[in-house]
Design a protein around this motif. Structure first.
Motif, mmCIF file in Angstrom:
data_model
loop_
_atom_site.group_PDB
_atom_site.id
_atom_site.type_symbol
_atom_site.label_atom_id
_atom_site.label_comp_id
_atom_site.label_asym_id
_atom_site.label_seq_id
_atom_site.Cartn_x
_atom_site.Cartn_y
_atom_site.Cartn_z
ATOM 1 N N ALA A 22 36.733 35.408 40.338
ATOM 2 C CA ALA A 22 35.920 36.518 40.820
ATOM 3 C C ALA A 22 35.325 36.101 42.158
ATOM 4 O O ALA A 22 34.918 34.949 42.323
ATOM 5 C CB ALA A 22 34.808 36.857 39.824
ATOM 6 N N LYS A 68 38.060 40.833 41.315
ATOM 7 C CA LYS A 68 38.339 39.847 40.279
ATOM 8 C C LYS A 68 39.748 40.074 39.760
ATOM 9 O O LYS A 68 40.315 41.160 39.894
ATOM 10 C CB LYS A 68 37.322 39.957 39.133
ATOM 11 C CG LYS A 68 37.297 41.314 38.441
ATOM 12 C CD LYS A 68 36.204 41.388 37.387
ATOM 13 C CE LYS A 68 36.141 42.791 36.761
ATOM 14 N NZ LYS A 68 35.077 42.907 35.756
ATOM 15 N N ILE A 80 31.704 40.623 34.224
ATOM 16 C CA ILE A 80 32.911 39.820 34.068
ATOM 17 C C ILE A 80 33.078 39.455 32.596
ATOM 18 O O ILE A 80 32.102 39.296 31.873
ATOM 19 C CB ILE A 80 32.916 38.524 34.921
ATOM 20 C CG1 ILE A 80 31.791 37.582 34.479
ATOM 21 C CG2 ILE A 80 32.826 38.808 36.405
ATOM 22 C CD1 ILE A 80 31.915 36.180 35.078
ATOM 23 N N LEU A 112 29.940 41.822 43.255
ATOM 24 C CA LEU A 112 31.294 41.410 42.921
ATOM 25 C C LEU A 112 32.266 42.178 43.804
ATOM 26 O O LEU A 112 32.329 43.407 43.740
ATOM 27 C CB LEU A 112 31.573 41.696 41.437
ATOM 28 C CG LEU A 112 32.948 41.310 40.912
ATOM 29 C CD1 LEU A 112 33.140 39.810 40.945
ATOM 30 C CD2 LEU A 112 33.132 41.839 39.494
#
Length: 359
Positions: free
Chosen positions: A225, A235, A30, A232
């Motif tokens: 996110a 996002k 991220i 993950l």
């Protein structure tokens, strides 16, 4: 292109307790821009707190890179030499990354002002300067009248305000909020979130908001996110995620945050939904921006002869834009409902069919 204030690249965190292998974070990347309020949301055990603790190396990654303000704090990439800052250098860097937690972590034997002053113990500033700074911080969090009190004399919200003042004592550029509102009642939660938003807007503080409450993200975050089982899922901007969620978990979070979960559950039991006629569809329509200004429901009837029976409607403001949601039963002849759905999607309306099916 601006350099992110926080860049987490391909982060892995693996624990090996008693011969077991736990992949707490798996290949997560991220980028957080300066001035963001970046929400990282997921249920307990999702890995969000472990991920964010790598920002100031309270948790050392197993692999990946941690880059803060363009400077590499940690790197362990395949084919590259391992890099990590330690000792005095790391201690200095951590001063610019404040943290607040769910359980406040205050020193019960010290007063409010002494708790804030504690963060400045290693500062070389004169005592008078430190005390003046503490007074300003307590004024900022609206606790000037509580300076001589002890944590036991404070409410949960007041304790969290002390924790925020303490986290700001070293003039951080980044503030990590790790489930900081989870132990608070709804009214106090809104007050703390409003304070974080004020700090972000007026002081340029970048906030990483770790939470399992999508309501908190909706309230103040501009980016989000979503994590699950160390991975993950998706996002994007808060507006993108709320109007076009890509995973079932994200959809569930959003339905809870917008009170649609209860509406869908209740309306799904209604006679109209239970007894859908052949060709009818029960659907959730989500739209934003320019689409909120278009007479979409009227257009369905005028152009396709499709009737929309509106069972529930809601409009909210996210990042300054209107976001609307409708629960509707769509009915029409032949494949006209399908054509109407194609039209809606062409207008950037997200269509979630809850019951029934396309022809």
């Amino acid at each position: 292109m601006t350099t992110p204030i926080v860049s987490l690249q391909n982060i892995d965190v693996t624990f090996r307790p008693k011969g077991r292998v736990i992949h707490a974070v798996q290949n997560v990347s991220i980028d957080v821009e300066k001035g963001d309020i970046y929400g990282i949301v997921g249920y307990s055990g999702a890995g969000k707190s472990t991920l964010v603790r790598t920002v100031n190396l309270l948790q050392e990654p197993t692999a990946g890179s941690v880059i803060i303000n363009g400077e590499t704090f940690f790197s362990n990439q395949i084919g590259q030499e391992r890099t990590i800052i330690k000792g005095k250098e790391l201690k200095e860097k951590r001063r610019k990354i404040g943290m607040i937690f769910q359980h406040f972590n205050l020193l019960n034997e010290r007063t409010v002002e002494e708790n804030v002053l504690f963060a400045l113990e290693n500062s070389k500033e004169k005592e008078a300067v430190k005390k003046e700074k503490v007074a300003k911080l307590l004024d900022l969090v609206d606790l000037s009248d509580r300076a001589k009190q002890y944590p036991s004399q404070l409410s949960g919200g007041q304790k969290q305000r002390v924790a925020i003042a303490r986290a700001l004592a070293n003039d951080p550029e980044i503030l990590i909020s790790d489930e900081a509102t989870s132990a608070l009642d709804p009214k106090t939660t809104r007050q703390i979130l409003a304070l974080l938003k004020k700090l972000n807007k007026e002081y340029g503080l970048t906030v990483l908001l770790i939470t399992h409450e999508m309501e908190a993200v909706k309230e103040i975050a501009n980016k989000v996110a979503v994590m699950q089982n160390g991975q993950l899922l998706e996002k994007g901007t808060t507006l993108e995620i709320f109007t076009n969620p890509q995973t079932e978990l994200t959809k569930a979070f959003i339905e809870t945050a917008t009170n649609q979960e209860q509406a869908i559950e209740s309306i799904s039991q209604s006679e109209a939904v239970q007894n859908l006629a052949e060709g009818e569809i029960f659907a959730q329509l989500t739209y934003s921006g320019n689409a909120t200004n278009e007479p979409l429901i009227t257009s369905l009837y005028q152009h396709y002869g499709v009737v929309a029976n509106i069972l529930f409607g809601n409009v909210e403001i996210l990042q300054g834009e209107e976001v609307g949601s409708l629960l509707v039963i769509l009915s029409g002849e032949g494949n006209r409902v399908d054509e109407a759905l194609d039209f809606l999607e062409a207008q950037s309306v997200s269509v979630n069919i809850l019951k029934g099916a396309r022809a």
